[in-house]
Each structure stands twice: as C-alpha cells, then as structure tokens.
Design an enzyme around this catalytic site. Structure first.
Site, short mmCIF file in Angstrom:
data_model
loop_
_atom_site.label_atom_id
_atom_site.label_comp_id
_atom_site.label_asym_id
_atom_site.label_seq_id
_atom_site.Cartn_x
_atom_site.Cartn_y
_atom_site.Cartn_z
N ASP A 1 -5.51 -3.47 -0.13
CA ASP A 1 -7.29 -3.32 0.04
C ASP A 1 -8.07 -3.75 -1.32
O ASP A 1 -8.95 -4.47 -0.98
CB ASP A 1 -7.49 -1.88 0.42
CG ASP A 1 -6.96 -0.82 -0.22
OD1 ASP A 1 -6.29 -1.01 -1.11
OD2 ASP A 1 -7.19 0.39 0.13
N LYS B 1 0.93 -1.07 0.00
CA LYS B 1 0.09 0.09 -0.02
C LYS B 1 0.85 1.25 0.03
O LYS B 1 1.12 1.99 0.97
CB LYS B 1 -0.80 -0.03 0.94
CG LYS B 1 -1.99 0.84 1.01
CD LYS B 1 -3.24 0.76 1.94
CE LYS B 1 -4.21 1.73 1.94
NZ LYS B 1 -5.05 1.80 0.75
#
Ligand code: NAD
Length: 361
Positions: A224, A191
């Site tokens: 995610d 991320k």
C-alpha cells in the site's frame, strides 16, 4: 548463424503488430530464422485447438519466442491461452520495464523501473471455490477449529499460497537481472504485517536471497505504501520484485507512469525459455484497421534482442523508437494530444518511421 525464433502473431490486432515488429527487428541487421505458429481464436478453425501442440513444441525447441496478444473471451469460451503458455512452459517470471522516453505524454519524466512479478502462485493462481461449494464448509470447520471463527455460509473462497520454492526463484531472478543489467537496487514488495504466513514468507526468503548479492542494495516496502511512493517519487526505485497479484496491479500503475499500454513491453521467462510480448491485449475493436501502437511490441522485441546476446542491436532499436517518439510526428492516436488527432499515423507507418531511423543510424 541466424537466431531461430518462434513467432506467435496472436489474434485481434496481434498479427498487424507482429508484422510491424518483425520488420523493425529485421532492419536492425541481425539475422533471424522465424518459425511462425498459430494460437488463439483463428487456430481453432484450422487446428481444432486454441493452443496447438505445435506451438508448445516450437517454443520448447527454439527457447525464444515473440508473441502478439491473444483474446480471452469473457465468461464461457476457453481459458486464457496466455496463462496456459506461462504455466505449460514454466515461465515463472514476468518482466515489465517502465521507462520514460522524452516526448511521451506523461506526468513523470524521471522513471526507469523494472517490475519482476511472480507468475504462478498467490491469489492469482485461480485456486477457487464458488459460493455453496461443500469444500468451503470443510475449510470453515478448519478455521473454527483453529480459533479463527467460521466463514459466512454465503462466502466464495479464493486461496492464497506462496511457497519458499516460488519465492526463492523469483527473488533470485530479480537479483540476477539487476546484476546483469547493472541495476543498483531490488525492492521486495508485499504486506507481511497482515499476511504473515504468505507475504511474511516472501520477505523472509527475499532477505535470505539478498545476502548472496551483496553488490546490490535490498529493501522492503509494504504494497500500500509502495503505490503511494510510486506516484510521489518513482525515481527512487529501480527493480521491484513482487508476488503475482501485487505485480499485476503495480505493473499497470507503472505503465501508467510512463505513457500507458501503447508503450509497455513485457517478457515471461523461465530457466530456459523466454517469451516476449506487449503488456496490452488484442484490442479487438481495432482489428485490421492499421491503427494501434506497435511500440509496446517493438520494445518487447528490443528486450528479446538483449536476451539473445544482440545488445548493440537492442540499443539501436531503442534509440530509433525513442527518436520517433521524440519527434512526435509518426506516432499513433494514443500518443497524440487527443485520440482523434488527424495527424496520427497507423501501425505500419510507425514501423516505416522506426526503420528509417535505424537506416540513418
Ligand atoms: P486491451 O489491452 O486489448 O485494450 C484496452 C484498450 O487499450 C483498447 O481498447 C485500446 O483503447 C487500448 N490499447 C491496447 N493496446 C493498444 C495499443 N497497442 N495501441 C493503442 N491503444 C491500445 O485490453 P482488453 O480490451 O481488456 O482485452 C482485449 C482482449 O485481450 C481480451 O480478450 C483479453 O483477455 C486479451 N488480453 C490478452 C493479453 C495477452 O495476450 N497477453 C493481455 C491482456 C489482455
């Protein structure tokens, strides 16, 4: 020459699972010279340690080990023997395949993924300070001086570090694995839009390593988004390489895609040493009941066969386990439509059924 292999039966249901697994490995016809060593709760009474030196010596000498699960008591007690083994033997890569076999109760049919998780770094490394530790105030001064504001005084602190060295060797491992096992694509997962200096570094190194493997496709996903993608279209993915914490979470997600812990195998590998073990724990409440599913450990044994150059035997073992799953008769409670299904068989009966398939082969 028989293959000399260290066997760590573990505790809880570990010894029953190990016995079942050793029986099917022997039934493949491959010659083994097993070296049994003890670690875990039962080793304390006999050797005064949960991880006696003899265990580490044996694995270091034989270079290959197969292991049952080992209990880590919550709260006090000792630290995880499993984590200690990975650290002391520098087993930096955790390999967790997630493959669907017809007959497994799952919402997905078309999954054949491999998770490659970094084992030593990241938030998971346990670099932590408890609320009130004076070190936190010192870090607070640093964040303030850097213009990021102070930490709340009632904060706990866990440090996330990701190095070029650690990232390079895990990504290289993933590409080499992909090449060796004829996989087409490696997806790096992190991320970096939020954690620029850790996850950003991981991606930058991954890109650089990918250039040396032009025969294998490379792509990146934010973690995610990746969780959603895996639930919606897992068939699009092949080998995933991740920092420690994301790897931990996504490997459970992937195990869930293909039937759960009872069939989820794993391996922890370093440059020289390989240790094969199921993903699940010691399921202590079922100890001695001949109840739990040995397939996760048997599939770990299949991975071991391939690792030691016995790929044909690995393939035959995989087909035999797959045939038992497809038949759906000689399977444990977790693979039946309901957990109290009276037709569920026990751990050792699964081994008998797999051995029968191997003999018919
Ligand atoms: P667990 O995986 O042992 O069990 C959770 C539940 O999953 C069990 O109650 C059972 O219902 C099911 N389950 C697990 N393995 C199964 C199998 N082979 N067949 C059928 N059902 C199965 O997880 P836990 O209860 O969180 O952990 C128990 C102990 O194991 C803890 O001390 C934990 O630290 C340890 N642990 C060890 C390892 C390892 O040795 N590598 C890994 C994970 C957990």
């Amino acid at each position: 020459m028989p293959h000399k292999i260290t066997v760590i039966p573990g505790d809880g249901t570990g010894p029953e699972l190990t016995e079942a697994t050793i029986r099917v490995l022997e039934a493949t016809g491959v010659a083994f010279d097993w070296e049994y060593v003890e670690a875990g709760i039962d080793a304390i009474e006999k050797f005064g340690s949960v991880l006696p030196d003899a265990v580490l010596d044996s694995v270091r000498t034989n270079k290959v080990a197969i292991k049952g699960p080992i209990t880590t008591p919550r709260g006090g007690g000792f630290r995880s023997v499993n984590v200690a083994l990975r650290k002391l033997l520098d087993l930096y890569a955790c390999l967790r395949p997630a493959k669907y076999y017809p007959g497994v109760r799952s919402r997905y049919q078309d999954v054949d993924l491999v998770i490659v998780r970094e084992n030593h770094e990241d938030l998971y490394a346990g670099l932590e300070f408890e609320k009130g530790d004076p070190a936190i105030a010192r870090v607070s001064e640093l964040t303030e001086a850097a213009g990021m504001g102070r930490l709340r005084e009632d904060s706990g602190l866990s440090l996330k570090t990701i190095s070029v060295f650690g990232s390079r060797r895990i990504v290289k491992f993933a590409f080499e694995y992909a090449r060796q096992y004829k996989r087409k694509k490696v997806t790096a997962v992190a991320k970096d839009n939020i954690m620029k200096y850790t996850d950003g570094l991981f991606f930058a190194v991954a890109r650089e390593v990918a250039e040396s493997f032009p025969d294998i496709q490379y792509e990146e996903r934010l973690v995610d988004n990746m969780t959603m993608q895996l639930v919606q279209k897992p068939e699009l993915y092949d080998v995933l390489v991740l920092p420690n914490l994301y790897g931990d979470i996504l490997s459970d997600l992937c195990a869930g895609l293909v039937g759960g812990l009872g069939v989820a195998p794993g391996a922890n590998l370093g440059d020289e040493i390989a240790l094969f073990e199921p993903v699940h724990g010691s399921a202590p409440k079922y100890t001695g009941q001949n109840k739990v599913n040995p397939m996760a450990m048997m599939f770990s044994g299949m991975m071991m066969l391939r690792h030691i150059g016995e790929a044909a035997a690995g393939d035959r073992l995989e087909s035999a386990i797959a045939a038992v799953i497809a038949e759906g008769k000689s399977v444990t409670y977790d693979m039946k439509p309901t957990p109290d299904d009276p037709t569920a068989v026990g751990t050792s009966q699964v081994a008998d059924a797999v051995i029968e398939k191997l003999r018919r082969d």
